[in-house]
Design an enzyme around this catalytic site. Structure first.
Site, PDB file in Angstrom:
ATOM      1  N   HIS A 146       0.871  -1.179   0.000  1.00 25.08           N
ATOM      2  CA  HIS A 146       0.000   0.000   0.000  1.00 25.08           C
ATOM      3  C   HIS A 146       0.914   1.238   0.000  1.00 25.08           C
ATOM      4  CE1 HIS A 146      -2.793   2.927   1.846  1.00 25.08           C
ATOM      5  NE2 HIS A 146      -3.767   2.138   1.456  1.00 25.08           N
ATOM      6  N   ASP A 170       3.084  -4.717   7.964  1.00 27.79           N
ATOM      7  CA  ASP A 170       1.889  -3.884   7.821  1.00 27.79           C
ATOM      8  C   ASP A 170       0.689  -4.820   7.990  1.00 27.79           C
ATOM      9  OD1 ASP A 170      -0.365  -2.643   6.890  1.00 27.79           O
ATOM     10  OD2 ASP A 170       0.579  -1.787   5.105  1.00 27.79           O
ATOM     11  N   GLN A 229      -4.558  -5.102   7.019  1.00 27.82           N
ATOM     12  CA  GLN A 229      -5.630  -5.989   6.525  1.00 27.82           C
ATOM     13  C   GLN A 229      -5.673  -7.323   7.256  1.00 27.82           C
ATOM     14  OE1 GLN A 229      -7.976  -5.010   4.643  1.00 27.82           O
ATOM     15  NE2 GLN A 229      -7.121  -3.133   3.773  1.00 27.82           N
ATOM     16  N   LYS A 268     -10.346  -0.433  10.945  1.00 25.04           N
ATOM     17  CA  LYS A 268     -10.616  -1.555  10.043  1.00 25.04           C
ATOM     18  C   LYS A 268     -11.050  -2.798  10.810  1.00 25.04           C
ATOM     19  CE  LYS A 268      -7.186  -0.148   6.589  1.00 25.04           C
ATOM     20  NZ  LYS A 268      -7.932   0.386   5.455  1.00 25.04           N
ATOM     21  N   CYS A 292      -4.751   2.630  -3.523  1.00 21.66           N
ATOM     22  CA  CYS A 292      -3.440   3.038  -2.996  1.00 21.66           C
ATOM     23  C   CYS A 292      -2.362   2.013  -3.323  1.00 21.66           C
ATOM     24  CB  CYS A 292      -3.489   3.302  -1.489  1.00 21.66           C
ATOM     25  SG  CYS A 292      -4.503   4.700  -1.079  1.00 21.66           S
TER      26      CYS A 292
HETATM   27  N1  7TS Z   1      -1.718  -0.774   4.632  1.00 25.21           N
HETATM   28  C1  7TS Z   1      -2.651  -1.512   4.011  1.00 25.21           C
HETATM   29  C2  7TS Z   1      -2.313  -2.888   3.534  1.00 25.21           C
HETATM   30  C3  7TS Z   1      -3.932  -0.979   3.835  1.00 25.21           C
HETATM   31  O1  7TS Z   1      -4.852  -1.712   3.219  1.00 25.21           O
HETATM   32  C4  7TS Z   1      -4.222   0.329   4.296  1.00 25.21           C
HETATM   33  C5  7TS Z   1      -5.555   0.989   4.059  1.00 25.21           C
HETATM   34  C6  7TS Z   1      -3.219   1.026   4.968  1.00 25.21           C
HETATM   35  C7  7TS Z   1      -1.977   0.461   5.101  1.00 25.21           C
HETATM   36  C8  7TS Z   1      -3.447   2.391   5.532  1.00 25.21           C
HETATM   37  O2  7TS Z   1      -4.323   2.339   6.610  1.00 25.21           O
HETATM   38  P1  7TS Z   1      -4.792   3.696   7.326  1.00 25.21           P
HETATM   39  O3  7TS Z   1      -5.831   3.237   8.293  1.00 25.21           O
HETATM   40  O4  7TS Z   1      -3.605   4.276   7.994  1.00 25.21           O
HETATM   41  O5  7TS Z   1      -5.337   4.578   6.260  1.00 25.21           O
HETATM   42  N2  7TS Z   1      -6.275   0.464   2.962  1.00 25.21           N
HETATM   43  C9  7TS Z   1      -7.373   0.994   2.403  1.00 25.21           C
HETATM   44  C10 7TS Z   1      -8.034   0.399   1.341  1.00 25.21           C
HETATM   45  O6  7TS Z   1      -7.696  -0.693   0.847  1.00 25.21           O
HETATM   46  N3  7TS Z   1      -9.077   1.150   0.963  1.00 25.21           N
HETATM   47  O7  7TS Z   1      -9.122   2.231   1.771  1.00 25.21           O
HETATM   48  C11 7TS Z   1      -8.043   2.153   2.664  1.00 25.21           C
END
Ligand code: 7TS
Length: 421
Positions: free
Chosen positions: A135, A213, A216, A239, A377
């Site tokens: 990501h 990371d 997910q 999430k 992303c």
């Molecule tokens: N890493 C992964 C694998 C992700 O899917 C996401 C967010 C992030 C980092 C960042 O997370 P945040 O909470 O700091 O924003 N992924 C997604 C997505 O797949 N659609 O919207 C956000």
């Protein structure tokens, strides 16, 4: 001697998925006249009543600023905040709560590591090893660090249509110049579950620091930082049934103690003089300013909620829905699916021939089905896959097979709609 009783959770029968779903009132509504089918869980999950109630209880009874006060409400807020930290440590099986830093989310956790660890340990000529499926949150902070330090980025390639990491390249990529291996646990576009334990073990043999990371994977499968044996791991509360704006960064205590702070301000100091300061102990050294107490309270309730269901049970449910959806979508004509066909996380990226992903999700919305479309992303990965965007359905434990049936029906409808234009 008194007989020890089993914990209550182990003697209660597991709750049915139907009754669990009732904890999510938001799911019970119509969108454009159709029952909502929420399949955008990889972007953010919905929040169950116990999480909403915990936040409301906190504001009705206990709200105050933490740490510096001695009055009762401040003590209660402090113990709620620090209790959430201990709960997060238990959720990850960290050795102690000192290894848990509260952040705004995965993105902030990774940026924190890129700044503190990165600037202390990375110099010109060093290599940061990532994968092609990261990501942007686990790519851009390292690009910025590379610009500041003169380090280089390298990538473990992703193989063809299956979307797995090509681990045969690892021998050549894990050289002595590599200072960090940072890898996603589950890809938010491909659904691939990466073998993070094996990757971290390979890196550790060479003295390479590791970051996982878990945006997910946390809340979707059992997660144990001692078993994975990583140095850092980041996830977001929103999430996994928690509120927005709170996340966790796990860091191995010896490493955290050896690092400089990140942001400066209140909370993170021990002593301040006009010309210099000394730092609080970890993890407070990394938490400048008034923290997100409400977020920590909600996250605590979310972690309790997930563990009452059971993370293995959640993962089995994710996999079952993903495989069911995969089987259904692959029977339709003109559907391209991405990522592994088996052993995947609970999300599926797909494309319909001659129909742009944004058109797919726009029409799906008219039928009440919430999907996400775009590059997710993952712009470099999209280029590698040779597509500008995908449509994505992502599942959580409150989703049902009937909702997957509805997704397939709506996809058929979308194909008919565009065939007649
Ligand atoms: N890493 C992964 C694998 C992700 O899917 C996401 C967010 C992030 C980092 C960042 O997370 P945040 O909470 O700091 O924003 N992924 C997604 C997505 O797949 N659609 O919207 C956000």
């Amino acid at each position: 001697m008194a007989t020890r009783l089993s914990p209550v959770s182990s003697i209660l029968p597991p709750r049915s998925w139907e009754s669990i779903r009732e904890d999510f009132p938001i799911l019970n509504q119509k969108i454009h006249g159709h029952a909502l089918v929420y399949l955008d869980n990889a972007a953010t999950s919905q929040k169950p009543k116990p999480v909403l109630e915990a936040i409301q209880r906190y504001y009705i009874h206990d709200n105050s600023n933490v740490h510096r006060g001695v009055h009762e409400l401040s003590n209660r807020a402090t113990s709620a905040y620090e209790g959430a930290r201990r709960r997060a440590a238990r959720f990850l099986n960290a050795r102690s709560a000192h290894e848990i830093i509260f952040t705004r989310g995965t993105t902030e956790g990774i940026n924190l590591v890129a700044h503190t660890w990165g600037e202390a340990r990375v110099k010109a000529g060093d290599v940061i090893l990532l994968t092609e499926m990261e990501h942007h949150s686990n790519m851009v902070p390292w690009q910025l660090l590379a610009q500041r330090t003169g380090a280089q980025l390298r990538y473990i390639p992703v193989t063809g249509p299956e979307g797995l990491l090509n681990l045969e390249t690892l021998g050549a990529l894990l050289t002595r110049e590599v200072k960090l291996l940072a890898c996603t646990h589950i890809s938010n576009t491909l659904g691939t579950v990466n073998p993070v334990h094996d990757l971290c073990a390979r890196a550790r043999k060479l003295g390479i620091t590791t970051l996982v990371d878990a945006a997910q994977s946390a809340g979707h499968l059992p997660l144990d930082v001692q078993q994975i044996d990583c140095d850092f791991l980041a996830f977001s509360g929103h999430k996994i049934c928690g509120p927005m704006g709170i996340g966790v960064l796990f860091g191995r205590r010896e490493i955290l103690e050896s690092l400089p702070p990140w942001q400066g301000g209140g909370e993170m100091i021990a002593n301040v003089d006009y010309d210099h300061s000394t730092w609080n102990e970890v993890p407070h050294k990394f938490e400048a300013g008034t923290p997100h107490v409400e977020g920590a309270v909600g996250l605590h309730a979310a972690l309790d909620y997930l563990d009452a269901i059971g993370r293995q049970r959640i993962f089995d449910h994710d996999q079952e829905l993903a495989e069911y959806a995969w089987a259904g979508l692959s029977q339709l004509n003109g559907v391209q699916l991405f990522g592994p066909s088996k052993g995947r996380g609970g999300l599926i990226s797909f494309l319909l021939r001659d129909i742009h992903a944004h058109d797919v999700i726009t029409v799906a919305d008219q039928y009440g089905v919430a999907l996400r479309g775009g590059h997710h992303c993952n712009q470099p990965l999209m280029r590698k896959l040779g597509v500008p965007a995908t449509a994505r359905a992502s599942f959580y434990f409150y989703n049902t097979r009937a909702e997957v049936d509805r997704l397939i029906e709506v996809v058929r409808e979308i194909q008919r709609f565009f065939a007649h234009r």
